[in-house]
Scaffold this motif. Structure first.
Motif, PDB file in Angstrom:
ATOM      1  N   LEU A 176     -18.077  -2.190  -0.119  1.00 48.55           N
ATOM      2  CA  LEU A 176     -17.347  -1.839   1.107  1.00 48.55           C
ATOM      3  C   LEU A 176     -18.253  -1.077   2.071  1.00 48.55           C
TER       4      LEU A 176
ATOM      5  N   TYR B 158     -10.699   3.549  10.564  1.00 49.27           N
ATOM      6  CA  TYR B 158      -9.677   2.633  10.026  1.00 49.27           C
ATOM      7  C   TYR B 158      -9.794   2.483   8.508  1.00 49.27           C
ATOM      8  N   ILE B 159     -10.993   2.756   7.987  1.00 50.31           N
ATOM      9  CA  ILE B 159     -11.165   2.737   6.533  1.00 50.31           C
ATOM     10  C   ILE B 159     -10.421   3.924   5.913  1.00 50.31           C
TER      11      ILE B 159
ATOM     12  N   HIS C  35      -6.684   3.177   6.029  1.00 53.89           N
ATOM     13  CA  HIS C  35      -6.224   2.178   5.070  1.00 53.89           C
ATOM     14  C   HIS C  35      -6.010   2.783   3.682  1.00 53.89           C
ATOM     15  N   TYR C  36      -6.929   3.684   3.278  1.00 52.21           N
ATOM     16  CA  TYR C  36      -6.831   4.270   1.933  1.00 52.21           C
ATOM     17  C   TYR C  36      -6.107   5.621   1.946  1.00 52.21           C
TER      18      TYR C  36
END
Lengths: 301, 301
Positions: free
Chosen positions: B265, B291-292, B295-296
């Motif tokens: 990733l 945005y990573i 997302h998590y």
């Protein structure tokens, strides 16, 4: 004139001895098909390495012989289009990339690419695609250089800037230049820290011609944002420093600034950036924004 | 509560032995005035170095003692506002910065800053200002560290990301943290290749508090774009690699991904970037887009 080159024409090392697979005239356009960086050897996440050969990585399609190109010329490569497949492969493992000292096993993942949406499906996380060409170059001056290694001839520069719309300038060392490309990525970020982007098959359309006036001893890229000087070295410290020196050598004569003033200007607006830190040579790039070129009427062509 | 600290309170080395000039409570806001990096010694381009002392560079205003901060805590510094003067100084010379081996004489330039327009007048060329703080940090764990050098305590990180709206997290080594800042630039680009940004006097407003949950051994920045891990080392190769390792250590536990997947990733979305390559230690930063984190569901605070 428009040409096509099938991915059946490939080589694993850039070399003055590679036999041309296509001859074109300056100004011609070529659609070049390319394998992924594993030469299509990986088809599933399970048993991916059964019968796998590490000798068959980073194929580049070509070489293309550009009529009339001579040693000392600069080849201008306009990246007109990159079309990619709808699945991509990634690999990590021990001694590979930045994290290799902490990875115990080889690992393979295959991710779907949604070309309509422009995204990669990373286990439910949507990542924007940024199509780019990892390996691109000409025959190097002396000994063969395997496609995994970048240098002044281009090669495995793994730059996100080698993308649609960019123009790449490469020093020519041999008659016809002997151009090739491969190792296209659907996505990758600066550094390529795992040693792998999202590796895909691709069709790349390029226009090949002779640069009108630009002279360079290292790969140079221009795009809508500005200009990049690419320097590769085993030592990133040196690659960065040299990318600055070579950019200043390229631009300063056209600015009327003293070397001190040019250095100050570059400290204010020129950016040290990184292509990748995982290949046998690391590649730095130094970026200067387009408005600087416009102000000093610097035309790179 | 709101405090002010005059630029008369400054030091040239970060040290556990520096006497606090102001004590504040966690959550308080401080407007900190700072000299330019020459401690205001340069007033004109001519005879700039008459009586100049190289011992008087990179002053940081402070230190500010934050009540209740203890070794092992992390100090959260919110950069609320940076106001800068309307002239800036740049210096180049032999053995300074990337081009120092080719520069024969010391050279000084003073450029006007138009704060209303947001531009620097570089001899007729308008450069956008990007206000940033060069020196910012806390008392280091052991020996004093001069303000020209960056390390885990912050110091001369010279990052364009230490800007208005950013939040900087610093490991705390001593009671009260002993925070200070200075060396503000009106403009500078990644690399700071001449060894100087456009050096200005400034008033910087920061909120100082204890991080709620974030743990780090190196400076971390969050801003509207994402998160940055900053690592300094004499060798840029090591700084870059460690910035990747430390970022993965920070984020991976909150992702549910294996180390192999996390590495993949990061190869797709995490960017190796450079703060500066000209200080006694060079500073790399590794960037992960917001945005990573979203997302998590990774909250850094």
């Amino acid at each position: 004139m428009f040409h096509e080159l099938s991915k059946d024409n490939y080589f694993y090392a850039m070399s003055k001895n590679n036999e041309p697979k296509l001859k074109v005239n300056p100004g011609d356009t070529v659609k070049i098909d390319s394998h992924d960086c594993f030469t299509g050897q990986i088809h599933s996440e399970e048993n991916a390495f059964d019968g796998f050969s590490w000798d068959k990585i980073n194929p580049a399609s070509g070489p293309v012989y550009v009529n009339g190109m001579k040693p000392g010329d600069v080849l201008k490569v306009t990246i007109e289009k990159i079309d990619i497949g709808d699945t991509g492969v990634m690999v990590t493992g021990p001694e590979m990339g930045v994290m290799g000292n902490r990875l115990k096993d080889m690992d393979v993942r295959i991710y779907d690419v949604n070309n309509d949406k422009g995204t990669v499906d990373f286990g439910g996380l949507e990542i924007p695609i940024n199509k780019m060409i990892g390996v691109i170059g000409v025959a190097p001056p002396n000994a063969d250089i395997n496609n995994g290694t970048p240098d002044t001839h281009g090669g495995n520069m793994d730059s996100v800037k080698v993308a649609e719309g960019a123009v790449l300038y490469l020093p020519v060392y041999h008659e016809g230049a002997l151009f090739g490309l491969g190792d296209v990525h659907a996505a990758m970020a600066d550094g390529e820290i795992s040693v792998s982007g999202l590796e895909v098959e691709a069709e790349v359309t390029v226009k090949l011609e002779k640069a009108e006036t630009l002279k360079t001893y290292h790969p140079v890229i221009t795009d809508k944002d500005g200009v990049y000087m690419m320097v590769s070295d085993k030592d990133l410290n040196l690659a960065v420093d040299q990318s600055v020196h070579k950019m200043i050598d390229l631009l300063q004569p056209q600015t009327g600034l003293s070397l001190s003033e040019m250095t100050m200007l570059m400290s204010l607006v020129g950016q040290t950036q990184i292509n990748q830190v995982v290949d046998p040579k690391k590649t730095a790039r130094f970026f200067v924004p387009g408005y600087i070129l416009n102000h000093y009427n610097i035309e790179l062509k």
